[in-house]
Design a protein around this motif. Sequence first.
Motif, short mmCIF file in Angstrom:
data_model
loop_
_atom_site.label_atom_id
_atom_site.label_comp_id
_atom_site.label_asym_id
_atom_site.label_seq_id
_atom_site.Cartn_x
_atom_site.Cartn_y
_atom_site.Cartn_z
N LEU A 189 0.88 -1.17 0.00
CA LEU A 189 0.00 0.00 0.00
C LEU A 189 0.91 1.22 0.00
CD1 LEU A 189 -2.39 -1.26 2.80
CD2 LEU A 189 -2.87 -1.19 0.36
N GLU A 210 -9.66 5.89 1.18
CA GLU A 210 -9.22 4.77 2.00
C GLU A 210 -10.02 3.49 1.72
OE1 GLU A 210 -7.94 5.48 6.20
OE2 GLU A 210 -9.64 4.16 6.60
N ASP A 211 -11.32 3.68 1.56
CA ASP A 211 -12.16 2.50 1.30
C ASP A 211 -11.75 1.83 -0.01
OD1 ASP A 211 -13.66 2.41 3.58
OD2 ASP A 211 -15.23 3.72 2.82
N VAL A 213 -8.82 1.92 -1.42
CA VAL A 213 -7.52 1.28 -1.26
C VAL A 213 -7.69 -0.08 -0.58
CG1 VAL A 213 -5.27 1.46 -0.15
CG2 VAL A 213 -6.31 3.47 -1.21
N CYS A 214 -8.59 -0.12 0.42
CA CYS A 214 -8.84 -1.39 1.09
C CYS A 214 -9.41 -2.41 0.10
CB CYS A 214 -9.81 -1.19 2.24
SG CYS A 214 -9.08 -0.24 3.58
N ASP A 215 -10.32 -1.92 -0.75
CA ASP A 215 -10.88 -2.82 -1.75
C ASP A 215 -9.79 -3.31 -2.71
OD1 ASP A 215 -13.33 -2.50 -0.60
OD2 ASP A 215 -14.01 -0.95 -1.99
N LEU A 218 -7.88 -6.16 -1.15
CA LEU A 218 -8.60 -7.43 -1.16
C LEU A 218 -8.70 -7.98 -2.59
CD1 LEU A 218 -11.36 -6.47 1.44
CD2 LEU A 218 -9.31 -7.87 1.83
N GLN A 352 -8.98 -9.35 6.06
CA GLN A 352 -9.60 -8.17 6.68
C GLN A 352 -8.75 -7.71 7.86
OE1 GLN A 352 -12.11 -6.42 5.82
NE2 GLN A 352 -13.21 -7.68 4.32
N LEU A 355 -5.62 -5.64 7.13
CA LEU A 355 -5.86 -4.23 6.83
C LEU A 355 -5.82 -3.36 8.09
CD1 LEU A 355 -8.61 -4.30 4.07
CD2 LEU A 355 -6.40 -3.14 3.94
N ARG B 549 -18.21 4.00 12.58
CA ARG B 549 -17.85 2.98 11.58
C ARG B 549 -16.55 2.28 11.98
NH1 ARG B 549 -17.16 5.26 5.95
NH2 ARG B 549 -16.69 3.08 5.59
N ARG B 552 -10.97 0.93 8.64
CA ARG B 552 -10.71 -0.03 7.57
C ARG B 552 -9.22 -0.29 7.40
NH1 ARG B 552 -13.58 -1.08 2.25
NH2 ARG B 552 -12.45 -2.99 2.68
N LYS B 553 -8.43 0.76 7.55
CA LYS B 553 -7.03 0.58 7.20
C LYS B 553 -6.14 1.13 8.30
CE LYS B 553 -4.61 2.61 3.37
NZ LYS B 553 -3.77 3.45 4.04
N ASP B 554 -5.33 0.29 8.85
CA ASP B 554 -4.34 0.70 9.83
C ASP B 554 -3.24 -0.34 9.75
OD1 ASP B 554 -2.91 1.70 11.92
OD2 ASP B 554 -4.21 0.88 13.47
N VAL B 555 -2.36 -0.13 8.81
CA VAL B 555 -1.40 -1.19 8.52
C VAL B 555 -0.09 -0.57 8.06
CG1 VAL B 555 -2.42 -1.39 6.20
CG2 VAL B 555 -0.97 -3.22 7.06
N ALA B 557 2.45 -1.53 5.69
CA ALA B 557 2.54 -2.56 4.66
C ALA B 557 3.96 -3.05 4.50
CB ALA B 557 2.02 -2.01 3.34
#
Lengths: 368, 604
Positions: A189, A210-211, A213-215, A218, A352, A355, B549, B552-555, B557
Motif C-alpha cells: 500500500l 481509504e475505502d 484502497v482497502c478494496d 482485497l 480483513q 488491513l 464505523r 478499515r485501514k491501519d497497517v 505494509a
Amino acid sequence: MSAGLYFHIPFCARKCDYCDFYSFTPTDGRMDAYRDALIRSIDRFAPAVTAPFDTVYFGGGTPSFFGGARIRAVLDAARAALPLAPGAEITVECNPSSTTEALAASLAAAGVNRVSLGLQSAVAAERAALGRTSTPQQAETALQRLRRNGITNLSLDLMLGLPGQTAATLRESLRFVSESGVPHVSAYLLKVEENTPLFAKKETLAFPDEDSVCDFYLQTAEALEQGGLRQYEISNFARPGFESRHNLHYWRDEAYLGLGPAAHSFFGGKRFFFPRDFDAFLRGDPPVQDGDGGDPEEFCMLRLRLAEGLSDGAFRERFGKHLPEGMFRKAKALETHGLLCVTQDTIALTKQGFLVSNAIIGELVAVL
Amino acid sequence: MAVPKENIRNFSIIAHIDHGKSTLADRLLELTDSVAKRDMTAQLLDDMELERERGITIKAHAVKLDYKAKDGKTYELNLIDTPGHVDFNYEVSRSLAACEGAVLIVDASQGIEAQTLANTYLALDHNLELVPVINKIDLPAAEPDRVAAEVEDVIGLDCSNAPRVSAKTGENVEQVLERIVEDIPAPEANDDLPLRALIFDSVYDNYKGVIVYVRVMEGTLKAGETMRMMATGAEFNVVEVGYMRAPSMEPCAELTAGEVGYITASIKTVRDAKVGDTVTKVQRPASEPLPGYRKVNPMVFCGVYPADGADYEALRDALEKLQLNDASLSYEPETSGALGFGFRCGFLGLLHLEIIQERLEREYLLDLVTTVPSVIYKIHLRDGSVVEVDNPTHYPDPGDIDFAEEPITNAHIYAPADYVGAIMDLCQDRRGVFKDMTYITKERVDIHYELPLNEIIYDFFDVLKSRTRGYASFDYEIAGYQRSNLQKLDVLLNGDMVDALSFIIHNDKAMARARRIAERLKETIPRQMFEIPIQIAIGSKVIARETVRAMRKDVLAKCYGGDITRKKKLLEKQKEGKKRMRQFGTVEVPQEAFMAVLKLEDNT
C-alpha cells in the motif's frame, strides 16, 4: 539457526518521487569506493559470525544500477570470509530499465538465483505519477533476459493506492503480473512519506480514498491467490516454496546482518543499524546500537504479520513458556468480527485483519 | 514595631482580568522594599503555578507593607489579594469585608469591562473607599483621559486625582501608595472590646498546621491565649501570631484591632478555620459574631477516577492533601461498573472542579477520568420518603418516583445593554425565568433570572462570555428547590451501558441533548476494529443513535530491510494512546469523551 545477510546499495540513476529509502545519484568513483567499503565491513564482522547465512539480499536503492561486477565482487568477498550455506537464496533487486542482457548474465555468473523487479504498476500514467521512467515492456524484457540466464525465481513489486488508480487499472496490472508467470509478488500500500516529492505535490494528485484502497488490497489478494500465489505475509504472495526466505528471517524474528548505510541488523541478540550517512560508512564508523532484540513482544508483533500466524508452539520453543491465556481470549473476541482465525495453537490474521493489523497487533501484544 | 492605628490602611486590589492587578501588586511590594529585587518572580502573589498560567487568583493572599509616605510618617499597608471568579464570590466578599478600601484598576486601552463593574459594586456593598487607578499608560493604544472620564461617568468616581500608571514599567506607581494613604480611611479599631477577628483565608502548612489569615476588627490576641471559632465552636490554644510579609511570615507579640495578620494553633484541617468565621477568645468572648458568615457547600459533584486503577491510593492521598487547604472540596469513595474505584467529589462550581482536576494531574501526576458533573436532586418517592441524588447511577426507578426537585439559583448578569437580547436568549434556552432588569447606567444593565443550577454548571459562563464578547459578568446564589420534570439518560456503547456517562436532565431537553451527545461521542470515539453502535436511552427506550464505523485501514505494509524500529515506535505510540482510553466492554473510549458530553455548545 541460519541467518540472513543484507547489503544496502544506496545508488539510483534517479530517485523516484515516492521513495524515502536512503539512496542518491553517485558521482564517479563512489560506487567502487562503496564496493570496497562493503568488503571491508564483511571482513570486520566475519570474526563474530558463528551460524551460516542461508540468504543474501542486495536491496536499495537500485542494485542493478550498481552493476553485476561489483555485486559479484561483494559476493565473492562474502563467500571467502563468511560461512554461506550451500543452496543459499541470493536475491538482487533490479530496475527493469537497467536489467540488460549483460547484467542478467553477470548476476547469474555471480551465483544470484533470485531477482525482485520493481514494476509498481503496469499502467503508464500511474508509473509516471511515481516518477518511474521504465515501461512495463521493459519489465517483460527484463524477465525474459533473467530467465534466459537461468534466474527463474522472480518477484514483481506492485503498489496499491496510486494516484489515479481504479479497480480497472489495478486489474490491468494484475493481468500483467499473472501473464508474466512470476512465482512471487509483493503488493504494498503506497504510503506518502514526508520529505518526498510525492508528498510535496500530493494535493495536486487524485489519490483513491481509504475505502477504495482497502478494496484494492482485497482485490489483489484474491486475484493473486486465484493465480496460485498464496498470501504468506501482509504484503507478500508466492507459489508454495517460492516465499522469500530472506524476508522470512525478518518476520520470524530471526537473525540477519545488514551492511551499508541505513541497513538494520538483528545479530548476536542485538539490534543495531548504520546511520543514513554514506561517508561515515566509507570511513568504517561503527553502527548505532538499538538495544536488545528478540523479546516476546517483538516476536509476536513480527510473527503476526505472517499468514501462518503466531503459534504457541513456536513461542514456547523460543521463550520456554506458553503464550498468555489472555491473548487467546482477546483473539477469540476479535475472531467474531472476522479479523482473526484462532485455533488451539495459533492466532493468525485474516485478510480483513491484515488491513487493520496495527490495531490488532497492538491489542494482542498489550497482554504480554 | 506597631504603628499608630491611624496609620493602618487595609485594602484590596480589584480589576477586570488582565488589567494588571498582579503586576501592580508586585510593583507595590518593590516600592516598599518588601521584597528584594532578586527574589521577585513575576506576580509574586499568584504563587500557584496554575494561577500564573490562567492569570487568575484562586486563593486569597495577603501581605503587609511598610510605607514611608511624603508626609514623613510610616504607614502599615495591608494588601489583601482576592480571587476573581464567580465560583469564589463568597471568598471575595470575605476578603473585601476585611478592608476599608480598594484600589480599582482600569486598563487605559480597554476601559471599563465586565468585572470592573461587578467588582466595583461588590466593593461598594462593603462600603469600601475606592481608589481608581488608570493602568497601562505605556501602551500605544492607551487613552487615559477617555478612560478616566468613563470611570467618572459610569461609576461616579472622581478621577481628577486618579494616578495614571504603568505597573509594567513602574511609572507613577508611587502615586498609588500616596492615594491609598490619603484616601482610604484608617480602621475604626478598639483594642478594649472582646476579640472579633474575621477569617478571610486559611492555608495548610506542613510544619505549623493551618495558618489562619485574619483581620482583627476589635480586641487583641496573643500567643498562649485560647481562641474559639464562633461558627464551629472549635477551640484552640494560640501558638503564634504575626504578620504576613513577603516572602515569609513575621511573628509578633500581639495582633491588635485594625490589623491584618495570621494565627497558628496546631489546627489540623482548614475545616476548623472556615472563611468568614469569627475568631473570639474563650476568656472574654464576643456576644455576636461578625456578619456575613455562610457555610459553603459543594454544589457540583462528579466522579473522579484514576485512569490506572493502581493509582487509587495515590488519588486518595492527593485529595486528602488538597482538602487540607480547601474546605469547599469534598470527596467520598464510590464505585463505577465502567470506571472501577474512585471518588465522588463535590465542588463550588465548574471552575473549581477544573482547577482541582488540573492540580491532581499536575501536582500529583495523576491521570484521571472524570464523569459528567451533577447537582443534588431531591427525589420524592411514592412511599413518601425523599432521597438526595448527586450521582445519576443512584437515580431511583422512574416507577418509584412521585416527583423530583432540582436546585434553582438567583442569577444576576451584568452586561452592556447591547447584549440584552443575546443574554435573554441564552437564559431562556437554559430554562431561565426572567425576574427583572435594571439599568445600572445608561449603557449597562443588571439582568435578573431564576436559572436551574444544572443549566449553569457545565458551560454557561463560557457561552455567556462568548455571546457577549467577554463583557458580561455573572453571579448566582442558591435560591432553593423547585419541582421539575427530570429524566435520566443512559449511554450504551456496543449494547453495554456506560454508567459513568449517565446524566440527569430536564424532560424538555432530553431529546435534543441525547442527539447531540450521540453526535459528540461519534466524533470523539476513534474508529475501532469493528463497528460501534452508540445509543442514548431513557430506561429501555432508545431516543438517539449513531454509529462509529469500523476502521478499515491501519497497517504498515512494508517492513523494509529488516528495519522494525518504525513498527516498534508505532506500537509504543499505540500504548501511549491506550493510556488515554478506558475500556468499556469491548469499546475503548478516550477520556475526552467524558468532557465532550459536557460542552455541547458549538460557539464556545
